[in-house]
Design a protein around this motif. Structure first.
Motif, PDB file in Angstrom:
ATOM      1  N   ARG A 142      -6.943  10.780  -1.391  1.00 40.28           N
ATOM      2  CA  ARG A 142      -5.580   9.472  -2.105  1.00 40.28           C
ATOM      3  C   ARG A 142      -7.285   8.125  -1.656  1.00 40.28           C
ATOM      4  O   ARG A 142      -7.467   8.220  -0.885  1.00 40.28           O
ATOM      5  CB  ARG A 142      -5.016   9.382  -0.957  1.00 40.28           C
ATOM      6  CG  ARG A 142      -3.866  10.749  -1.069  1.00 40.28           C
ATOM      7  CD  ARG A 142      -2.449  10.422  -0.371  1.00 40.28           C
ATOM      8  NE  ARG A 142      -2.953  11.309   0.730  1.00 40.28           N
ATOM      9  CZ  ARG A 142      -1.765  11.248   1.723  1.00 40.28           C
ATOM     10  NH1 ARG A 142      -0.513  10.902   1.402  1.00 40.28           N
ATOM     11  NH2 ARG A 142      -2.083  11.771   3.062  1.00 40.28           N
ATOM     12  N   SER A 187      -4.422   9.357  -7.134  1.00 38.13           N
ATOM     13  CA  SER A 187      -4.701  10.392  -6.413  1.00 38.13           C
ATOM     14  C   SER A 187      -5.156  12.122  -7.211  1.00 38.13           C
ATOM     15  O   SER A 187      -4.394  11.656  -7.826  1.00 38.13           O
ATOM     16  CB  SER A 187      -3.386  11.233  -5.985  1.00 38.13           C
ATOM     17  OG  SER A 187      -2.391  10.370  -4.981  1.00 38.13           O
ATOM     18  N   TRP A 202      -7.578  -2.171   3.519  1.00 40.66           N
ATOM     19  CA  TRP A 202      -8.622  -2.548   2.663  1.00 40.66           C
ATOM     20  C   TRP A 202      -9.860  -3.232   3.813  1.00 40.66           C
ATOM     21  O   TRP A 202     -10.019  -4.051   2.550  1.00 40.66           O
ATOM     22  CB  TRP A 202      -7.391  -3.735   1.710  1.00 40.66           C
ATOM     23  CG  TRP A 202      -6.222  -3.221   0.927  1.00 40.66           C
ATOM     24  CD1 TRP A 202      -6.166  -1.905   1.419  1.00 40.66           C
ATOM     25  CD2 TRP A 202      -5.061  -3.614   0.801  1.00 40.66           C
ATOM     26  NE1 TRP A 202      -5.066  -1.180   0.224  1.00 40.66           N
ATOM     27  CE2 TRP A 202      -4.161  -2.895   0.111  1.00 40.66           C
ATOM     28  CE3 TRP A 202      -5.019  -4.305   0.555  1.00 40.66           C
ATOM     29  CZ2 TRP A 202      -2.850  -3.151  -0.142  1.00 40.66           C
ATOM     30  CZ3 TRP A 202      -3.136  -5.312   0.563  1.00 40.66           C
ATOM     31  CH2 TRP A 202      -2.269  -4.660  -0.164  1.00 40.66           C
ATOM     32  N   TRP A 204      -7.104  -2.854 -10.463  1.00 41.35           N
ATOM     33  CA  TRP A 204      -7.287  -1.679  -9.173  1.00 41.35           C
ATOM     34  C   TRP A 204      -6.586  -0.333  -9.704  1.00 41.35           C
ATOM     35  O   TRP A 204      -5.024  -0.977  -9.474  1.00 41.35           O
ATOM     36  CB  TRP A 204      -7.607  -2.396  -8.122  1.00 41.35           C
ATOM     37  CG  TRP A 204      -8.411  -2.969  -7.607  1.00 41.35           C
ATOM     38  CD1 TRP A 204      -9.300  -4.284  -7.893  1.00 41.35           C
ATOM     39  CD2 TRP A 204      -9.737  -2.361  -6.588  1.00 41.35           C
ATOM     40  NE1 TRP A 204     -10.470  -4.330  -7.341  1.00 41.35           N
ATOM     41  CE2 TRP A 204     -10.559  -3.497  -6.953  1.00 41.35           C
ATOM     42  CE3 TRP A 204      -9.651  -0.998  -6.495  1.00 41.35           C
ATOM     43  CZ2 TRP A 204     -12.285  -2.862  -6.050  1.00 41.35           C
ATOM     44  CZ3 TRP A 204     -11.238  -0.523  -5.973  1.00 41.35           C
ATOM     45  CH2 TRP A 204     -12.359  -1.955  -5.249  1.00 41.35           C
ATOM     46  N   TYR A 205      -6.649   0.823  -9.027  1.00 38.60           N
ATOM     47  CA  TYR A 205      -6.044   1.705  -9.730  1.00 38.60           C
ATOM     48  C   TYR A 205      -5.557   2.144  -8.570  1.00 38.60           C
ATOM     49  O   TYR A 205      -6.404   2.398  -7.829  1.00 38.60           O
ATOM     50  CB  TYR A 205      -5.654   2.591 -10.004  1.00 38.60           C
ATOM     51  CG  TYR A 205      -5.569   1.949 -11.927  1.00 38.60           C
ATOM     52  CD1 TYR A 205      -4.389   2.591 -12.759  1.00 38.60           C
ATOM     53  CD2 TYR A 205      -6.194   0.956 -12.144  1.00 38.60           C
ATOM     54  CE1 TYR A 205      -4.061   1.614 -13.370  1.00 38.60           C
ATOM     55  CE2 TYR A 205      -6.353   0.466 -13.616  1.00 38.60           C
ATOM     56  CZ  TYR A 205      -5.270   1.289 -14.427  1.00 38.60           C
ATOM     57  OH  TYR A 205      -4.838   0.154 -15.200  1.00 38.60           O
ATOM     58  N   VAL A 206      -4.321   2.665  -7.622  1.00 34.60           N
ATOM     59  CA  VAL A 206      -3.898   3.657  -6.395  1.00 34.60           C
ATOM     60  C   VAL A 206      -3.852   4.864  -6.813  1.00 34.60           C
ATOM     61  O   VAL A 206      -3.450   5.624  -7.496  1.00 34.60           O
ATOM     62  CB  VAL A 206      -3.026   3.770  -5.472  1.00 34.60           C
ATOM     63  CG1 VAL A 206      -2.741   4.477  -4.655  1.00 34.60           C
ATOM     64  CG2 VAL A 206      -3.246   2.313  -4.584  1.00 34.60           C
ATOM     65  N   GLU A 237       0.477  -0.667  -0.092  1.00 36.63           N
ATOM     66  CA  GLU A 237       0.031   0.082  -0.475  1.00 36.63           C
ATOM     67  C   GLU A 237       0.564   1.233  -0.015  1.00 36.63           C
ATOM     68  O   GLU A 237       0.416   2.538  -0.457  1.00 36.63           O
ATOM     69  CB  GLU A 237      -0.835  -0.119   0.901  1.00 36.63           C
ATOM     70  CG  GLU A 237      -2.502   1.448   1.451  1.00 36.63           C
ATOM     71  CD  GLU A 237      -2.696   1.758   2.756  1.00 36.63           C
ATOM     72  OE1 GLU A 237      -3.422   2.318   2.640  1.00 36.63           O
ATOM     73  OE2 GLU A 237      -1.759   0.413   3.459  1.00 36.63           O
ATOM     74  N   GLU A 272      -1.608  -1.028  -9.341  1.00 38.23           N
ATOM     75  CA  GLU A 272      -2.025  -2.309  -7.970  1.00 38.23           C
ATOM     76  C   GLU A 272      -0.947  -2.985  -8.514  1.00 38.23           C
ATOM     77  O   GLU A 272      -1.634  -4.002  -8.858  1.00 38.23           O
ATOM     78  CB  GLU A 272      -2.444  -2.416  -7.178  1.00 38.23           C
ATOM     79  CG  GLU A 272      -2.943  -1.136  -6.254  1.00 38.23           C
ATOM     80  CD  GLU A 272      -4.368  -1.989  -5.270  1.00 38.23           C
ATOM     81  OE1 GLU A 272      -4.673  -2.733  -5.585  1.00 38.23           O
ATOM     82  OE2 GLU A 272      -4.931  -0.974  -4.875  1.00 38.23           O
ATOM     83  N   ARG A 304      -8.753   4.274  -3.916  1.00 37.35           N
ATOM     84  CA  ARG A 304      -8.561   3.008  -4.879  1.00 37.35           C
ATOM     85  C   ARG A 304      -9.356   3.145  -5.418  1.00 37.35           C
ATOM     86  O   ARG A 304     -10.858   3.534  -5.132  1.00 37.35           O
ATOM     87  CB  ARG A 304      -8.867   2.006  -4.310  1.00 37.35           C
ATOM     88  CG  ARG A 304      -7.122   1.506  -3.205  1.00 37.35           C
ATOM     89  CD  ARG A 304      -6.999   0.221  -2.018  1.00 37.35           C
ATOM     90  NE  ARG A 304      -7.057  -0.912  -3.026  1.00 37.35           N
ATOM     91  CZ  ARG A 304      -7.843  -1.724  -2.956  1.00 37.35           C
ATOM     92  NH1 ARG A 304      -9.114  -1.345  -2.373  1.00 37.35           N
ATOM     93  NH2 ARG A 304      -7.709  -2.859  -3.523  1.00 37.35           N
ATOM     94  N   GLU A 362       0.789   3.925  -3.167  1.00 46.67           N
ATOM     95  CA  GLU A 362       0.448   5.266  -2.715  1.00 46.67           C
ATOM     96  C   GLU A 362       1.675   6.421  -2.926  1.00 46.67           C
ATOM     97  O   GLU A 362       1.395   7.220  -3.150  1.00 46.67           O
ATOM     98  CB  GLU A 362       0.029   5.481  -1.210  1.00 46.67           C
ATOM     99  CG  GLU A 362      -1.336   4.392  -1.213  1.00 46.67           C
ATOM    100  CD  GLU A 362      -1.746   4.743   0.866  1.00 46.67           C
ATOM    101  OE1 GLU A 362      -1.093   5.493   1.383  1.00 46.67           O
ATOM    102  OE2 GLU A 362      -3.113   4.156   0.680  1.00 46.67           O
ATOM    103  N   GLY A 411      -3.278   8.276 -11.456  1.00 41.13           N
ATOM    104  CA  GLY A 411      -3.458   6.760 -10.848  1.00 41.13           C
ATOM    105  C   GLY A 411      -2.668   6.000 -11.385  1.00 41.13           C
ATOM    106  O   GLY A 411      -1.846   5.409 -12.599  1.00 41.13           O
ATOM    107  N   ALA A 455       1.796   7.313  -6.125  1.00 40.77           N
ATOM    108  CA  ALA A 455       1.145   8.143  -6.267  1.00 40.77           C
ATOM    109  C   ALA A 455       0.884   9.331  -6.382  1.00 40.77           C
ATOM    110  O   ALA A 455       0.535  10.408  -7.534  1.00 40.77           O
ATOM    111  CB  ALA A 455      -0.203   7.861  -6.538  1.00 40.77           C
TER     112      ALA A 455
END
Length: 949
Positions: free
Chosen positions: A205, A218, A337, A214-216, A79, A239, A207, A83, A236, A86
């Protein structure tokens, strides 16, 4: 490499050979003591097995606990890595977007249509929005910005536009849909966490699931020159380790049949060897205990860092098990999560290594006892011979002959040592041959890395130099300036060469702020929150102080430690000046409106009040706080209907002047208002509300009414004066023939015998002549124009006089007159002629009402005495059984010129004059009327001997 070989020879000459000599001596001693050790171990084994077993059980549970912690640490690391990437990408994306100093703004002259899809509900909404511009480019028509950011950073990039009352609308993006087109038109509604954060001016911030993964993401707000939020820039990072992490967790085995699995707080399995996606929250063990629900509640209630333990009885029906066995489970909660990580197996499997170790120890003990003697005899010879050979070969190797190899006869410790020597020599030979190739390849890699670093450095420097509207300053951990772009030179007046590696950022901060520790505060906030944004004053080289908006972000090394800072500074001088001018203009206009003697108010399109001035508060008797936000119709006498008619009028003519209406004050008083109304429009010409200027003309209306009444009385008085003159003339003309008639009649009666048959009829003619004389005399008195004379009179006198004049006329109209006049009433103070005029008007109105009635017609006139609150009143009531007065007209009967009679039968002044006369006599008039039943008019005058009036 040669140096390495020299060190190797030196080490073996000084250490290895003496060590081998010592080994031969020690081998003999070991053989002697081995037997004693074996015997001692047998005695100790029995007593230590039980203590060892208990420790082993604890160690097994600790291993399981460490396993759960490690899985959680893997998730946390995953994570944090994504993060951080991003957030870095977002900072670079913002610099790329604004690199030419372009500002974002809304251009209402351009409109773009979207078929927007609500991200949460899937609802399709057709939207028409003004264009979001970046310089001269409409972002919705241009994908160059997002494509350039994606090319530089990878991942995904989107720009959202703020839609008032709706949320954020994606207008350009690098994301493609299933049809291969850009996935624009996605609407993030107002309740979306992204929308709430952006509209609050904060960085988001989180997901998101986009393009099958899946994208993280910002996101940061896009603001216009005034600082208002007009959109959002989002990047983004995919992940990358999601599937790898899942595979790693699945591959972990616990004992023989145990495993690690992950579920969310609702009990849905996210990672499981066989049941992913299944909800197991209601699972029960063999005793009916809902162990999964208990596990989830315990983990969530304790939060992150807590390791829980649960034991339950379980028989797996899928494996055909019928007898339940005890299971041990360790678990923890990973909140970011919403994962609950659990690992465990059957207790008997977890503790099986202990049981095997226990059995193994006993077996070894028995074997050791048998072999002890044999080993003691053979060990000395077995150890000594291989060590001697190893020493000889090693000596040759030290001489540089790397082709020598140790002869290995077995797999014991000496054999392992010999094998290790052989491998070591082979590796040295291999490294020697390939050293040059390795060095050459490594040198080439370093050159390529340097070129990539130079390219990246040149690109970033070009971004810094192009941002001339923003000052960008890089600092080390202690605030020393290590980079200073052209925008910063323009803002502060210093040259780059004057500051880099020479000055601290404190040179641009006011001395007072430095003394307050503003640098330390900004540094702590940046390290804690990742970014620090604030407005403050800074100082230029020439000493000029100016306002800025500063944004500070942290520079971190690969370990996550903060090693420096980047500060982006924007000059707010122009914006502050505009804000001040706007404030002064607003105050000036408010002072004008507050000083106005007329009431001023404004409403929105829904009719709710948005502003009232002080004069309006005084007029309505409501404070500003009581009325703002309420509907304007609450003050209209006609309510919502009046509001609708006004709005319809303004939409047709835009502005209305001298519009008259009635409003209600807080105490219920009705005011007559003369108002000017007009529509309010915004800069785009759109109607946003209404405004009105209210003037209270209630007093003016009352004066006008009084003036009209006075004029009416003057007209009536003029008519009465003319009538009086006419009546006086007629009475004079009638008196002469009447006197002659009376003389002749008297002579005839004197000359006729008393028994003349027609004598009674002649005497009746004489009585009629007397009545005519009396009426004519009264008409002369009534028509005489004199000033009102107030004196004590019997109320029955003006009533009888009025009846004397009108009784015959009433009889001619078929009206039965009923007198109910009380005797011995207290006198009233009044003018006889005026009161007679009142009763004449009332009798005349009753006659007209009875003329429209079918059937028996009756007029009842009564007088009496009543007492109200200690005061005696003399009353006269005139009651008819005519058509009556309708309720809507009953309240208007005293208004001048108001009449329900046909044209030619009335002027509408009768009751108005009666009201004025009775009011002058300090009395009052009451009317009770019912349609179809008749009307009763009641006159009340204060009795003179009551002491009041």
């Amino acid at each position: 490499m040669l140096l390495f070989m020299d060190q190797f020879r030196e080490a073996r000459t000084s250490m290895i050979i003496p060590a081998f000599r010592d080994m031969r001596i020690r081998a003999k001693l070991v053989s002697v003591t081995l037997f004693l050790i074996v015997v001692s171990l047998l005695s100790v084994t029995y007593f230590s097995v039980h203590g060892f077993g208990k420790a082993l059980r604890g160690a097994a549970e600790e291993d399981l606990e460490h396993l759960v912690r490690n899985v959680r640490a893997m998730c946390r690391l995953q994570e944090e890595m994504v993060e951080n990437e991003a957030m870095r990408n977002l900072s670079v994306a913002a610099n790329v977007m604004y690199r030419d100093g372009m500002n974002a703004f809304i251009d209402s002259s351009k409109e773009i249509r979207f078929e927007a899809v609500n991200r949460f509900s899937g609802e399709i909404l057709p939207l028409k929005v003004p264009a979001l511009m970046l310089g001269e480019v409409a972002l919705a028509d241009n994908t160059q910005v997002v494509d350039r950011i994606q090319k530089l950073l990878g991942g995904i990039c989107s720009v959202f536009q703020r839609v008032e009352g709706k949320g954020l609308l994606r207008i350009t993006t690098t994301i493609t849909g299933k049809d291969g087109k850009r996935a624009t038109g996605i609407l993030l509604p107002a309740q979306s966490p992204v929308t709430r954060a952006i509209l609050a001016g904060e960085i988001y911030r989180g997901r998101a699931y986009e393009s099958g993964g899946w994208y993280v993401v910002s996101c940061q707000p896009i603001t216009d020159k005034e600082g208002g939020v007009v959109g959002a820039l989002c990047v983004g990072v995919k992940e990358k380790g999601g599937s790898t992490l899942k595979h790693e967790i699945k591959s972990i085995k616990v004992a023989k049949t145990g495993y690690v699995y992950v579920m969310d707080s609702k009990g849905v399995l996210r990672i499981h060897p066989a049941k992913e996606g299944v909800n197991i929250i209601n699972s029960k063990d063999s005793s009916g205990f809902e162990y999964i629900r208990a596990l989830a509640e315990d983990a969530i209630s304790h939060g992150e860092g807590y390791i829980g333990t649960i034991r339950y009885q379980w028989a797996n029906p899928e494996l055909g098990e019928k007898r339940p066995r005890s299971k041990l489970l360790k678990y923890t909660y990973f909140k970011p999560w919403d994962w609950i990580i659990a690992a465990g197996s059957y207790e008997e499997e977890i503790y099986s290594p202990f049981h095997r170790t226990e059995r193994f120890i006993f077996i070894i003990a028995l074997i050791a006892l048998g072999l002890g003697v044999f080993l003691t005899l053979a060990l000395s010879k077995a150890l000594t011979r291989p060590i001697k050979e190893l020493t000889e070969v090693t000596t040759k190797m030290l001489g540089g002959d790397l082709s020598q190899r140790v002869r290995v006869r077995g797999a014991d410790e000496i054999g392992v040592l010999g094998t290790s020597f052989n491998r070591m020599v082979a590796q040295i030979e291999h490294y020697t041959k390939n050293l040059e190739k390795i060095v050459e390849a490594r040198t080439s890699e370093l050159k390529e890395s340097r070129e990539k670093y130079r390219d990246t450095s040149r690109f970033l420097n070009s971004i810094l130099d192009s941002a001339t509207e923003y000052g960008i300053i890089a600092l080390d951990f202690y605030g020393n300036i290590i980079e200073f772009n052209k925008g910063a030179e323009k803002l502060f007046g210093w040259k780059k060469e004057e500051l880099i590696n020479r000055e601290n950022i404190g040179i641009t901060i006011l001395p007072a702020d430095r003394e307050k520790g503003i640098q330390e505060q900004m540094s702590k906030r940046t390290r804690k929150e990742g970014v620090c944004e604030m407005e403050m004053n800074r100082i230029r080289k020439n000493g000029e102080i100016f306002p800025v908006l500063t944004t500070v972000t942290a520079i971190k090394d690969p370990s996550g430690k903060t090693v420096g800072f980047v500060e982006i500074i924007r000059d707010l001088t122009e914006r502050k000046s505009l804000e001040r001018e706007l404030r002064e203009t607003k105050d000036f206009l408010e002072n004008i409106m507050e000083s106005s003697v007329d009431g001023i108010l404004t409403t929105d399109l829904k009719g709710k009040l948005t502003y009232t001035n002080r004069a309006m508060e005084d007029m309505l008797q409501y404070s500003r706080d009581e009325v703002l936000g309420t509907h304007i119709s609450r003050f209209y006498v006609r309510g919502i209907q009046e509001a609708r008619e006004i709005m319809a009028l303004l939409r047709s003519v835009e502005r209305a002047e001298n519009y008259e209406m009635e409003v209600k004050r807080k105490d219920g008083t009705v005011l007559t208002i003369l108002t000017s109304l007009f529509l309010l429009r915004n800069e785009q010409g759109e109607v946003i509300g209404t405004a009105g200027i209210f003037k209270d003309i209630t007093e003016q209306k009352l004066l006008q009414e009084k003036l009209k009444a006075a004029q009416a009385r003057m007209v009536e008085a003029s008519k009465m004066r003319a009538l009086g003159e006419l009546v006086a003339g007629v009475a004079h003309e009638l008196n002469n023939p009447l006197m002659a008639s009376q003389i002749l009649l008297h002579v005839i009666l004197e000359n006729l015998p008393k028994d003349f048959p027609e004598r009674e009829r002649l005497e009746l003619i004489g009585k009629c002549n007397d009545r005519i004389e009396k009426i004519v005399e009264h008409l002369r008195e009534f028509s005489r124009q004199t000033e009102p004379v107030f004196k004590l009179i019997d109320i029955n006198l003006p009533v009888e006089n009025a009846l004397m004049i009108t009784e015959q006329q009433l009889l001619n109209h078929g009206i039965n007159v009923v007198r109910k006049l009380s005797k011995g009433l207290p006198p009233v103070e009044g003018d006889l002629n005026q009161l007679e005029q009142v009763f004449l008007n009332l009798i005349s109105n009753a006659r007209d009402a009875l003329d429209d009635t079918e059937g028996a017609k009756q007029l009842t006139i009564s007088s009496g005495l009543v007492e109200e609150r200690g005061t005696q009143w003399v009353t006269v009531a005139v009651k008819d059984n005519g058509v009556g007065i309708s309720p809507e007209n009953l309240d208007r009967v005293f208004e001048p010129f108001f009449s329900t009679k046909p044209v030619g039968r009335g002027t509408g002044l009768g009751l108005s004059l009666c009201y004025g006369i009775i009011e002058a006599h300090k009395g009052r008039i009451e009317i009770n009327s019912y349609q179809g039943q008749g009307t009763e008019v009641r006159i009340l005058l204060p009795a003179r001997d009551s002491g009041k009036g």
